[in-house]
Design a protein around this motif. Sequence first.
Motif, PDB file in Angstrom:
ATOM      1  N   HIS A 164       0.831  -1.207   0.000  1.00  9.34           N
ATOM      2  CA  HIS A 164       0.000   0.000   0.000  1.00  9.34           C
ATOM      3  C   HIS A 164       0.866   1.257   0.000  1.00  9.34           C
ATOM      4  CE1 HIS A 164      -4.171  -1.479   0.688  1.00  9.34           C
ATOM      5  NE2 HIS A 164      -3.528  -2.558   1.098  1.00  9.34           N
ATOM      6  N   ARG A 165       1.926   1.243   0.793  1.00  4.71           N
ATOM      7  CA  ARG A 165       2.776   2.431   0.883  1.00  4.71           C
ATOM      8  C   ARG A 165       3.476   2.715  -0.447  1.00  4.71           C
ATOM      9  NH1 ARG A 165       0.042   2.623   4.771  1.00  4.71           N
ATOM     10  NH2 ARG A 165       0.656   3.082   6.915  1.00  4.71           N
TER      11      ARG A 165
ATOM     12  N   ARG B 208       2.436   1.790  -3.433  1.00  2.00           N
ATOM     13  CA  ARG B 208       1.418   2.277  -4.376  1.00  2.00           C
ATOM     14  C   ARG B 208       1.118   3.751  -4.130  1.00  2.00           C
ATOM     15  NH1 ARG B 208      -3.759   3.572  -4.126  1.00  2.00           N
ATOM     16  NH2 ARG B 208      -5.006   3.446  -6.048  1.00  2.00           N
ATOM     17  N   SER B 209       0.971   4.130  -2.866  1.00  2.00           N
ATOM     18  CA  SER B 209       0.712   5.530  -2.539  1.00  2.00           C
ATOM     19  C   SER B 209       1.864   6.419  -3.007  1.00  2.00           C
ATOM     20  CB  SER B 209       0.503   5.678  -1.030  1.00  2.00           C
ATOM     21  OG  SER B 209       0.266   7.015  -0.674  1.00  2.00           O
ATOM     22  N   HIS B 210       3.088   5.918  -2.857  1.00  2.00           N
ATOM     23  CA  HIS B 210       4.257   6.680  -3.309  1.00  2.00           C
ATOM     24  C   HIS B 210       4.224   6.901  -4.818  1.00  2.00           C
ATOM     25  CE1 HIS B 210       8.393   7.845  -4.086  1.00  2.00           C
ATOM     26  NE2 HIS B 210       8.524   6.791  -4.870  1.00  2.00           N
TER      27      HIS B 210
ATOM     28  N   GLN C 158       1.736   9.476  -5.876  1.00  2.00           N
ATOM     29  CA  GLN C 158       2.221  10.842  -5.673  1.00  2.00           C
ATOM     30  C   GLN C 158       3.216  11.237  -6.763  1.00  2.00           C
ATOM     31  OE1 GLN C 158       3.812  10.924  -1.708  1.00  2.00           O
ATOM     32  NE2 GLN C 158       1.838  10.554  -0.738  1.00  2.00           N
TER      33      GLN C 158
ATOM     34  N   TYR D  59      -3.077   7.158   6.534  1.00  2.00           N
ATOM     35  CA  TYR D  59      -3.472   6.425   5.326  1.00  2.00           C
ATOM     36  C   TYR D  59      -4.804   5.701   5.547  1.00  2.00           C
ATOM     37  CZ  TYR D  59      -3.247   3.096   1.448  1.00  2.00           C
ATOM     38  OH  TYR D  59      -3.533   2.358   0.326  1.00  2.00           O
TER      39      TYR D  59
ATOM     40  N   THR E 134      -7.582   8.226   5.705  1.00  2.04           N
ATOM     41  CA  THR E 134      -7.915   8.735   4.376  1.00  2.04           C
ATOM     42  C   THR E 134      -8.808   7.763   3.617  1.00  2.04           C
ATOM     43  OG1 THR E 134      -5.841   9.974   4.261  1.00  2.04           O
ATOM     44  CG2 THR E 134      -6.948   9.503   2.178  1.00  2.04           C
TER      45      THR E 134
END
Length: 341
Positions: free
Chosen positions: A122-123, A125-127, A130, A273, A276
């Motif tokens: 997840h982290r 993918r979030s990176h 961005q 996260y 959100t």
Amino acid sequence: MNATTYGMDIAKNVFQLHWVEPTSAEICRRKLSRSKVLEFFAKRLPARIVMEACGGAHHWARELAALGHQVELLPAHQVRKFASGNKDDAADARAIWLAAQHPDIRRVPLKSIQQQAELSVHRVRSHWMQVRTATINCLRGLLYEFGVVLPKGRRAALRLLAEQRAQVDQQLPGAMVQLLDSQLLALGTLDAQIASLEAQIEAVQRSNEVARRLRQVPGIGLLGATALAATLGDGSAWRSAREFACCMGLTPRHTGTGGKVRMGGISKRGDAYIRTLLIHGARNLVRCAQPVPWIAQLLERRPFNVVATAVAHKLARAAWAMVAQGTAWQANHKAGVTAHA
């Protein structure tokens, strides 16, 4: 278990310990290299080891717990209140030891290797999301300098470039055309990486029974179900659904003095996260054509964002209840969103 409590400040290569010997009441401090930490504690009787919940803390917690020690992680912002004097490793270890004496400080739940691995997807993918947003915004700004205005939204902007590429190229110098090609290629690569990560998350959901149950909750999608399943574990780290929602920062912050208490916005504590994802899911639930009756009634007297936050709070409580009690989603529950929360 031995009554000794160790406060340990961890870093990449240097680890600082602070403890008080229970027999002599002697205050002890010791600096260890990374390779000597496990060797030191392997020779000690089972004790209580307390660390800040920082980078690498969960790894060391698992390693030390395997040696028979009781490991606790404290929130860094709570430990900071006990630091005094100059900032150094010894002072930090002492602050951790002092904070460990206060049982009212809530401990951070320890994560397993599997939980950390799933959340890492997840982290990343979030990176990449961005990075993709930053790339398209950079491209948007550069093209604007040459009179090319892209519409709002990533898909709309890329669609316009694809449909009017010949006209756009005529407005740009040769160097800028090459730069545009390279940026579009980079965006395509980012899209492929994000799609690959989302496929991994879907595979996790298919193999995780808890995530499959959470996916049945209206307002909790693929990302929310898998992230909540990895964060909650078995739910035992939180005493109630209310406590879990509070730890996710979905309850109001308040200040009081002289007998007067003023309620503010949500505290925004805990995992941003997860919070959100819950709020985004709640917004989609509130926006639907036929919202749940209690949501429709709340919309008549409260602003949209307040209602969305209230729904996110209930989603968090429902998720904890389903995980902790091993129950399935109950669509006809009278509360409208949550089951046994």
